[in-house]
Structure formats: structure tokens, C-alpha cells
Design an enzyme around this catalytic site. Structure first.
Site, short mmCIF file in Angstrom:
data_model
loop_
_atom_site.label_atom_id
_atom_site.label_comp_id
_atom_site.label_asym_id
_atom_site.label_seq_id
_atom_site.Cartn_x
_atom_site.Cartn_y
_atom_site.Cartn_z
N ASP A 79 58.31 -19.20 -34.22
CA ASP A 79 56.98 -18.78 -34.33
C ASP A 79 57.30 -17.35 -35.32
OD1 ASP A 79 58.01 -17.71 -32.08
OD2 ASP A 79 56.25 -16.53 -31.88
N GLU A 141 57.55 -16.24 -28.95
CA GLU A 141 58.43 -15.24 -29.03
C GLU A 141 57.66 -14.05 -29.47
OE1 GLU A 141 61.09 -11.95 -29.76
OE2 GLU A 141 60.01 -12.92 -31.09
#
Length: 391
Positions: A79, A141
Site C-alpha cells: 500500500d 502499513e
């Protein structure tokens, strides 16, 4: 091994471009799922095995356990902080030895390096070379790993080491320590009133916020490296109304667990200064610090591998940003971070990666994986991780 890694670079860059061009902002769960599917395709093409897809609270993660219990964990995320559409303004480019594009530095290059380091070992020694190696790619994250934390700790349990493929610190330095991080929101409640007819009947949430700011800032301790930073704020409803509500977001970073706990307690004991006002703190310790003793053994191994390959040993750095490596370090599992790209501009429009550093760092990574695969397991375990507060 270094020559072999050089030969991988064209394919590695091709894979990197594929991932960069599937935009994956953390908050867009469909986009993260599309990115995970592309990562899975790359892994399957390079290693001949497809990772399992794990969906937690709508967030898509990938895990590939390459034979037997986990001995070494390659920890990555796919991400990014960039919204869909960024590529129209900041497209992929490769020019004069520099790669640019959203997510290249943080941390898609590191992810692709992990895959190609495994491919390098497999091509040299066969599939058995990866027994005990696990690749974990998370999808949240950048927003605190709220839904992947337990998966990370479960996967890392019993490993001899966790290698985090986040980008390097300045100049290619490896990250041997990271501050812990906490996130809070201060919620302030006042009493609304007409600003022209009877303002004295109101209790301003914004004035209460102003009164709380000095108290919040006093919790910082520069000598200890503890930062307490008010970030976003909001309040009020209309321009002719005494504001009845306000909010303030607060970012906390500290180099020790004790400092995180101290600030946590201080923020949760804030009390209103005005009669009729209310103050409430919501938030928790997200990641405990990764302290130098957590990385000392692996840092020594990394430096030795560099020397054995005839490469300069990079600097070791302590940084303020947190990563998923904080979780495994706090659990007592040896963890080394910043093993990915060399470049700069994380979360910034000048994000970039230096191509000439990719091959040597991939070769070092492969050799380190090879060593850890046969090393004794860590004495700690996931159960040793300090629990997060939830207030």
C-alpha cells in the site's frame, strides 16, 4: 552472487513498473486488492508459487511460506500514500539512472528486491534453497497496520530474523533503530450559542482547545527524543455560532517504551479548563520502539556479508519513522530494517530510487537470507510483544 544480481535488474525494473502502475492507496481497499493481485502474479512468475491471499477487515495481504516453519521473514507492504490518479501527474520514469513514480521508494522497490533475492537463491540452488523463508506483503502499513499486526506477529514467531524491505535512510544507511509511534485524537465539547445575541451563554470548544495546546506540547521531551506534534484540527459549525465541538489529532514519537507510556498517560489525564467544557482523549500506542539491541546481531551479519562481497558497509541509522519491524522487534525477534531502495522522497513528489544500488543490495539480501535460513531461532516470540493500549 553480485554478478547474478546485476543480471536481474532489467526484469526487476519491469516488475517494479508493473506494481507502480497499479495504484494502491491504503484507504482504497479495492485498489489495495488489485495491487495484491498484481504482486501475486509477479511472485508466481518469478518463484513458480503463488502466495495465499489473506483478507482481514477488508484489507488484502499476501503470504508465501516457502517450505517448513518460518526461519527468516521478508516483511514488505504494497500500500502507498498516493491517491488513485497520481500517475497522471507523476508517471513512471527511468532516466539517467534514476527511477521515479509514486511508491517507488516507499516501498515497492524493496518488495520487488525481496522477490528477486528469493529468485536468485532458487535459480542458483533449486527450490530447497528457500526452505524456511516466508514472504509477507501487507496492505495497511501506511495507516498503522491496524489489521495486519497480529498476522505479522503470528508469521514471525520462531524466526531467526525479520528483514524489513522498507527504503534505506539517507545515503543508503540501514535502519537499526526506529522510534515508537502513537496516534491520538482530542475531542472537545462545549456549548453552542449565538455569537451575536448571547455569546456569554456559550462555552467555546475552540478556546478549550487553545488552552489544552500548551499542556500537550509540554509532554514532549527533546532530550529524550520524544516528540508530541499536533497535526490536523477542526471545529465549529457556522460563522455566527460559539463552537460547541472541536477535535485535534496528535502524533507522538519516542525512542523508548517508557516515554511512549508516559506521554500516553499524560494525554489521557487532560482535563477541561472551562466550566461546562469536556475533554476526551482517544488513541493508543500503535508501535513500540525498535531499539538498537533488537537489530545488533543482524546488523553485524549484514556488515559481514557486505564485506564478503567486496561492497562498502553502509551506515547504521536510527530514525523517527515507525514500520512493521517495530512489531517484531518488540516481540523479541531480531529485526533489521531499511534494506530496500536507496534514494529519497518518501511521501513526497520527488520520490525516487537510484538504479545502481538495486543489484548490490539485492545480492546482500540474498546472502543474508541464506545465512539466516540455517541460523538458530530467536529466543523471543510473538507473545512477548507489548500489548497496545485501547482507550
Amino acid at each position: 552472487m553480485l554478478v547474478d544480481a546485476d543480471a536481474l535488474v532489467p526484469d526487476l525494473l519491469a516488475d517494479l513498473r508493473r506494481l507502480v502502475e497499479v495504484e494502491t492507496p491504503s484507504a482504497d481497499l479495492a485498489a489495495v486488492a488489485r495491487g495484491a493481485a498484481e504482486v501475486a502474479d509477479v511472485v508466481e512468475e518469478r518463484l513458480g508459487r503463488r502466495p495465499e491471499t489473506i483478507v482481514e477487515h477488508g484489507v488484502t495481504h499476501l503470504r508465501l511460506q516457502l517450505g517448513g516453519p518460518t526461519r527468516v521473514l521478508l516483511l514488505c507492504h504494497q500500500d502507498t500514500v498516493w491517491p488513485v490518479g497520481t500517475l497522471e501527474r507523476l508517471p513512471w520514469s527511468q532516466r539517467d539512472g534514476v527511477v521515479r513514480g509514486p511508491g517507488t521508494f516507499d516501498m515497492l522497490t524493496g518488495l520487488v528486491m525481496a522477490v528477486h533475492a528469493c529468485a536468485l537463491l532458487q535459480d542458483r540452488s533449486g527450490p530447497g534453497a528457500l526452505d524456511g523463508v516466508t514472504l509477507l506483503v501487507t496492505g495497511d502499513e501506511e495507516v498503522g497496520s491496524t489489521h495486519s499486526r497480529e498476522l505479522i506477529l503470528q508469521t514471525a514467531q520462531g524466526a531467526a530474523g525479520v528483514l524489513v524491505l522498507e527504503a534505506s535512510a539517507d545515503g543508503g544507511a540501514v535502519k537499526v533503530a526506529r522510534k515508537g509511534a502513537s496516534r491520538y485524537r482530542l475531542e472537545l465539547q462545549g456549548v453552542a450559542a449565538h455569537a451575536g445575541l448571547d455569546p456569554e451563554r456559550g462555552v467555546s470548544a475552540l478556546l478549550e482547545l487553545a488552552a489544552q495546546l500548551p499542556r500537550i506540547l509540554e509532554l514532549a521531551d527533546p532530550e529524550q527524543g520524544t516528540t508530541v506534534t499536533p497535526t490536523t484540527f477542526a471545529g465549529g459549525t457556522t460563522t455566527n455560532t460559539v463552537p460547541a465541538t472541536a477535535t485535534l489529532d496528535i502524533d507522538v514519537r519516542a525512542a523508548s517504551a517508557a516515554e511512549l507510556e508516559r506521554v500516553h498517560e499524560g494525554l489521557h489525564t487532560l482535563r477541561a479548563t472551562q466550566e461546562g467544557a469536556q475533554v476526551r482523549t482517544v488513541g493508543e500506542i500503535n508501535r513500540y520502539p525498535m531499539e538498537r539491541h533488537h537489530s545488533a546481531e543482524l546488523w553485524g551479519r549484514y556488515a559481514d556479508v557486505c564485506a564478503s562481497l567486496g561492497l562498502p558497509v553502509p551506515d547504521a541509522a536510527a530514525v523517527g519513522g515507525a514500520s512493521d519491524g517495530n512489531f517484531t522487534a518488540a516481540a523479541g525477534i531480531p529485526t533489521l530494517d531499511g534494506l530496500g531502495a536507496v534514494g529519497g522522497g518518501a511521501h513526497a513528489e520527488h520520490e525516487h530510487v537510484l538504479v545502481d544500488q538495486i543489484a548490490p543490495r539485492t545480492a546482500v539480501l540474498a546472502r543474508l537470507v541464506e545465512q539466516l535460513r540455517d541460523a538458530a531461532p530467536a529466543r523471543g516470540g510473538a507473545s512477548a510483544a507489548p500489548g497496545r493500549r485501547a482507550d
